[in-house]
Design a protein around this motif. Structure first.
Motif, PDB file in Angstrom:
ATOM      1  N   GLU A   4       7.752  27.262 110.628  1.00  0.00           N
ATOM      2  CA  GLU A   4       7.431  26.219 111.589  1.00  0.00           C
ATOM      3  C   GLU A   4       8.298  25.018 111.159  1.00  0.00           C
ATOM      4  O   GLU A   4       8.847  24.351 112.129  1.00  0.00           O
ATOM      5  N   ARG A   5       8.419  24.606 110.112  1.00  0.00           N
ATOM      6  CA  ARG A   5       9.296  23.324 109.737  1.00  0.00           C
ATOM      7  C   ARG A   5      10.640  23.671 110.077  1.00  0.00           C
ATOM      8  O   ARG A   5      11.221  22.898 110.573  1.00  0.00           O
ATOM      9  N   LEU A   6      11.141  24.792 109.809  1.00  0.00           N
ATOM     10  CA  LEU A   6      12.517  25.119 110.069  1.00  0.00           C
ATOM     11  C   LEU A   6      12.842  25.275 111.579  1.00  0.00           C
ATOM     12  O   LEU A   6      13.699  24.665 111.950  1.00  0.00           O
ATOM     13  N   ARG A   7      11.996  25.583 112.042  1.00  0.00           N
ATOM     14  CA  ARG A   7      12.036  25.605 113.636  1.00  0.00           C
ATOM     15  C   ARG A   7      12.003  24.293 114.274  1.00  0.00           C
ATOM     16  O   ARG A   7      12.622  24.042 115.069  1.00  0.00           O
ATOM     17  N   TRP A   8      11.076  23.398 113.923  1.00  0.00           N
ATOM     18  CA  TRP A   8      10.979  21.979 114.392  1.00  0.00           C
ATOM     19  C   TRP A   8      12.351  21.548 113.873  1.00  0.00           C
ATOM     20  O   TRP A   8      12.925  20.656 114.689  1.00  0.00           O
ATOM     21  N   ILE A   9      13.089  21.628 112.929  1.00  0.00           N
ATOM     22  CA  ILE A   9      14.328  20.952 112.284  1.00  0.00           C
ATOM     23  C   ILE A   9      15.467  21.532 113.310  1.00  0.00           C
ATOM     24  O   ILE A   9      16.090  20.653 113.850  1.00  0.00           O
ATOM     25  N   LEU A  10      15.445  22.772 113.450  1.00  0.00           N
ATOM     26  CA  LEU A  10      16.391  23.176 114.384  1.00  0.00           C
ATOM     27  C   LEU A  10      16.167  22.820 115.727  1.00  0.00           C
ATOM     28  O   LEU A  10      17.130  22.361 116.558  1.00  0.00           O
ATOM     29  N   ARG A  11      15.120  22.466 116.260  1.00  0.00           N
ATOM     30  CA  ARG A  11      14.817  21.955 117.671  1.00  0.00           C
ATOM     31  C   ARG A  11      15.331  20.525 117.600  1.00  0.00           C
ATOM     32  O   ARG A  11      15.795  19.956 118.767  1.00  0.00           O
ATOM     33  N   GLN A  12      15.079  19.814 116.524  1.00  0.00           N
ATOM     34  CA  GLN A  12      15.628  18.366 116.723  1.00  0.00           C
ATOM     35  C   GLN A  12      17.141  18.085 116.565  1.00  0.00           C
ATOM     36  O   GLN A  12      17.707  17.445 117.231  1.00  0.00           O
ATOM     37  N   GLN A  13      17.722  19.091 115.869  1.00  0.00           N
ATOM     38  CA  GLN A  13      18.851  19.192 116.194  1.00  0.00           C
ATOM     39  C   GLN A  13      19.553  19.700 117.419  1.00  0.00           C
ATOM     40  O   GLN A  13      20.165  19.066 118.124  1.00  0.00           O
ATOM     41  N   ARG A  14      19.293  20.590 117.975  1.00  0.00           N
ATOM     42  CA  ARG A  14      19.359  21.060 119.396  1.00  0.00           C
ATOM     43  C   ARG A  14      19.156  20.372 120.745  1.00  0.00           C
ATOM     44  O   ARG A  14      19.769  19.861 121.250  1.00  0.00           O
ATOM     45  N   GLU A  15      17.847  19.934 120.449  1.00  0.00           N
ATOM     46  CA  GLU A  15      17.403  19.287 121.755  1.00  0.00           C
ATOM     47  C   GLU A  15      17.394  17.505 121.642  1.00  0.00           C
ATOM     48  O   GLU A  15      17.682  16.962 122.690  1.00  0.00           O
ATOM     49  N   HIS A  16      17.542  17.214 120.394  1.00  0.00           N
ATOM     50  CA  HIS A  16      17.606  15.453 120.336  1.00  0.00           C
ATOM     51  C   HIS A  16      19.172  15.241 119.571  1.00  0.00           C
ATOM     52  O   HIS A  16      19.252  13.917 119.392  1.00  0.00           O
ATOM     53  N   PHE A  17      19.903  16.207 119.105  1.00  0.00           N
ATOM     54  CA  PHE A  17      21.154  15.848 118.265  1.00  0.00           C
ATOM     55  C   PHE A  17      20.885  15.090 117.288  1.00  0.00           C
ATOM     56  O   PHE A  17      21.817  13.857 116.930  1.00  0.00           O
ATOM     57  N   LEU A  18      19.883  14.877 116.574  1.00  0.00           N
ATOM     58  CA  LEU A  18      19.410  14.095 115.519  1.00  0.00           C
ATOM     59  C   LEU A  18      20.095  14.639 114.531  1.00  0.00           C
ATOM     60  O   LEU A  18      20.351  15.825 113.787  1.00  0.00           O
ATOM     61  N   PRO A  19      20.752  13.767 113.682  1.00  0.00           N
ATOM     62  CA  PRO A  19      21.547  14.064 112.262  1.00  0.00           C
ATOM     63  C   PRO A  19      20.368  14.344 111.218  1.00  0.00           C
ATOM     64  O   PRO A  19      19.403  14.093 111.425  1.00  0.00           O
ATOM     65  N   LEU A  20      20.796  15.258 110.113  1.00  0.00           N
ATOM     66  CA  LEU A  20      19.724  15.642 109.068  1.00  0.00           C
ATOM     67  C   LEU A  20      19.319  14.411 108.423  1.00  0.00           C
ATOM     68  O   LEU A  20      18.229  14.675 108.220  1.00  0.00           O
ATOM     69  N   LYS A  21      19.991  13.493 108.024  1.00  0.00           N
ATOM     70  CA  LYS A  21      19.501  12.381 107.555  1.00  0.00           C
ATOM     71  C   LYS A  21      18.078  11.656 108.234  1.00  0.00           C
ATOM     72  O   LYS A  21      17.192  11.440 107.771  1.00  0.00           O
ATOM     73  N   VAL A  22      18.229  11.726 109.478  1.00  0.00           N
ATOM     74  CA  VAL A  22      17.222  11.068 110.488  1.00  0.00           C
ATOM     75  C   VAL A  22      16.110  12.176 110.283  1.00  0.00           C
ATOM     76  O   VAL A  22      14.892  11.923 109.931  1.00  0.00           O
ATOM     77  N   ILE A  23      16.454  13.285 110.587  1.00  0.00           N
ATOM     78  CA  ILE A  23      15.415  14.460 110.346  1.00  0.00           C
ATOM     79  C   ILE A  23      14.701  14.319 109.139  1.00  0.00           C
ATOM     80  O   ILE A  23      13.472  14.609 108.967  1.00  0.00           O
ATOM     81  N   LYS A  24      15.434  14.435 107.869  1.00  0.00           N
ATOM     82  CA  LYS A  24      14.705  14.257 106.600  1.00  0.00           C
ATOM     83  C   LYS A  24      14.092  13.057 106.585  1.00  0.00           C
ATOM     84  O   LYS A  24      12.898  13.142 105.909  1.00  0.00           O
ATOM     85  N   GLY A  25      14.417  11.717 106.881  1.00  0.00           N
ATOM     86  CA  GLY A  25      13.489  10.873 107.115  1.00  0.00           C
ATOM     87  C   GLY A  25      12.116  10.867 107.762  1.00  0.00           C
ATOM     88  O   GLY A  25      11.056  10.476 107.459  1.00  0.00           O
ATOM     89  N   ARG A  26      12.070  11.484 108.974  1.00  0.00           N
ATOM     90  CA  ARG A  26      11.090  11.718 109.751  1.00  0.00           C
ATOM     91  C   ARG A  26      10.008  12.780 109.269  1.00  0.00           C
ATOM     92  O   ARG A  26       8.921  12.481 109.035  1.00  0.00           O
ATOM     93  N   LEU A  27      10.596  13.758 108.452  1.00  0.00           N
ATOM     94  CA  LEU A  27       9.600  14.546 107.653  1.00  0.00           C
ATOM     95  C   LEU A  27       9.118  13.803 106.596  1.00  0.00           C
ATOM     96  O   LEU A  27       8.040  14.201 106.134  1.00  0.00           O
ATOM     97  N   ARG A  28       9.888  13.044 105.953  1.00  0.00           N
ATOM     98  CA  ARG A  28       9.391  12.281 104.691  1.00  0.00           C
ATOM     99  C   ARG A  28       8.208  11.446 105.211  1.00  0.00           C
ATOM    100  O   ARG A  28       7.097  11.101 104.561  1.00  0.00           O
ATOM    101  N   THR A  29       8.412  10.586 106.330  1.00  0.00           N
ATOM    102  CA  THR A  29       7.458   9.728 106.892  1.00  0.00           C
ATOM    103  C   THR A  29       5.991  10.422 107.346  1.00  0.00           C
ATOM    104  O   THR A  29       4.988   9.791 107.404  1.00  0.00           O
ATOM    105  N   THR A  30       6.133  11.769 107.666  1.00  0.00           N
ATOM    106  CA  THR A  30       5.101  12.312 107.872  1.00  0.00           C
ATOM    107  C   THR A  30       4.313  13.373 106.773  1.00  0.00           C
ATOM    108  O   THR A  30       3.663  14.284 107.005  1.00  0.00           O
TER     109      THR A  30
END
Length: 158
Positions: free
Chosen positions: A57-83
């Motif tokens: 589920e975490r991997l699926r979420w990461i891939l969606r953030q990249q595909r749907e929101h064009f988020l860089p990995l650094k931002v995705i990692k930060g969001r995972l850290r804050t949650t």
């Protein structure tokens, strides 16, 4: 032992699960995301990755953030850290909370910038004439300013 007999999946089995939704995902991409600290699957004593439902589920979420929101990995990692490492149901929930837009439901998401276009792609650069004119201060274009110096004729003057 079959997949049904164990609680975890191999990386190949995870890839099979994700291929329909993410046709471009590869084992290399999953390994890369792990190397970037976005995933941390458990390992068997012999070193094989063990993916549990939460990892998938975490991997699926990461891939969606990249595909749907064009988020860089650094931002995705930060969001995972804050949650606390748990993926969010909707990126809008987190964006709304972080920018304080007053929407407790997170329905109004902050705009996400479009990804950069590759060099030479249509719409990336103005024509040479346009970009020169745009970079030149007003009044400094052709015909403005002092005339170019002229050379005196070389040779006898009659």
């Amino acid at each position: 032992m079959t997949v049904e007999d164990r609680a975890f999946l191999s990386i190949g089995e995870v890839l099979s699960l994700l291929k329909e939704e993410f046709p471009d995902v590869t084992i290399s991409k999953i390994r890369f995301l792990e190397s970037q600290g976005l995933l941390d699957p458990e390992r068997t004593p012999s070193g094989y990755r063990k993916f549990y439902e939460t990892d998938v589920e975490r991997l699926r979420w990461i891939l969606r953030q990249q595909r749907e929101h064009f988020l860089p990995l650094k931002v995705i990692k930060g969001r995972l850290r804050t949650t606390g490492g748990q993926p969010l149901d909707d990126v809008g929930d987190h964006i709304g909370d972080s920018v304080g837009d007053g929407d407790p439901e997170g329905e109004v998401a902050a705009p996400v910038a479009a990804p950069p276009r590759p060099a030479g792609a249509p719409g990336t650069h103005a024509s040479a004439a346009t970009s020169s004119a745009m970079a030149t201060p007003a009044g400094a274009g052709l015909g403005a300013g002092p005339p170019a110096p002229t050379r005196a004729p070389s040779g006898p003057v009659a």
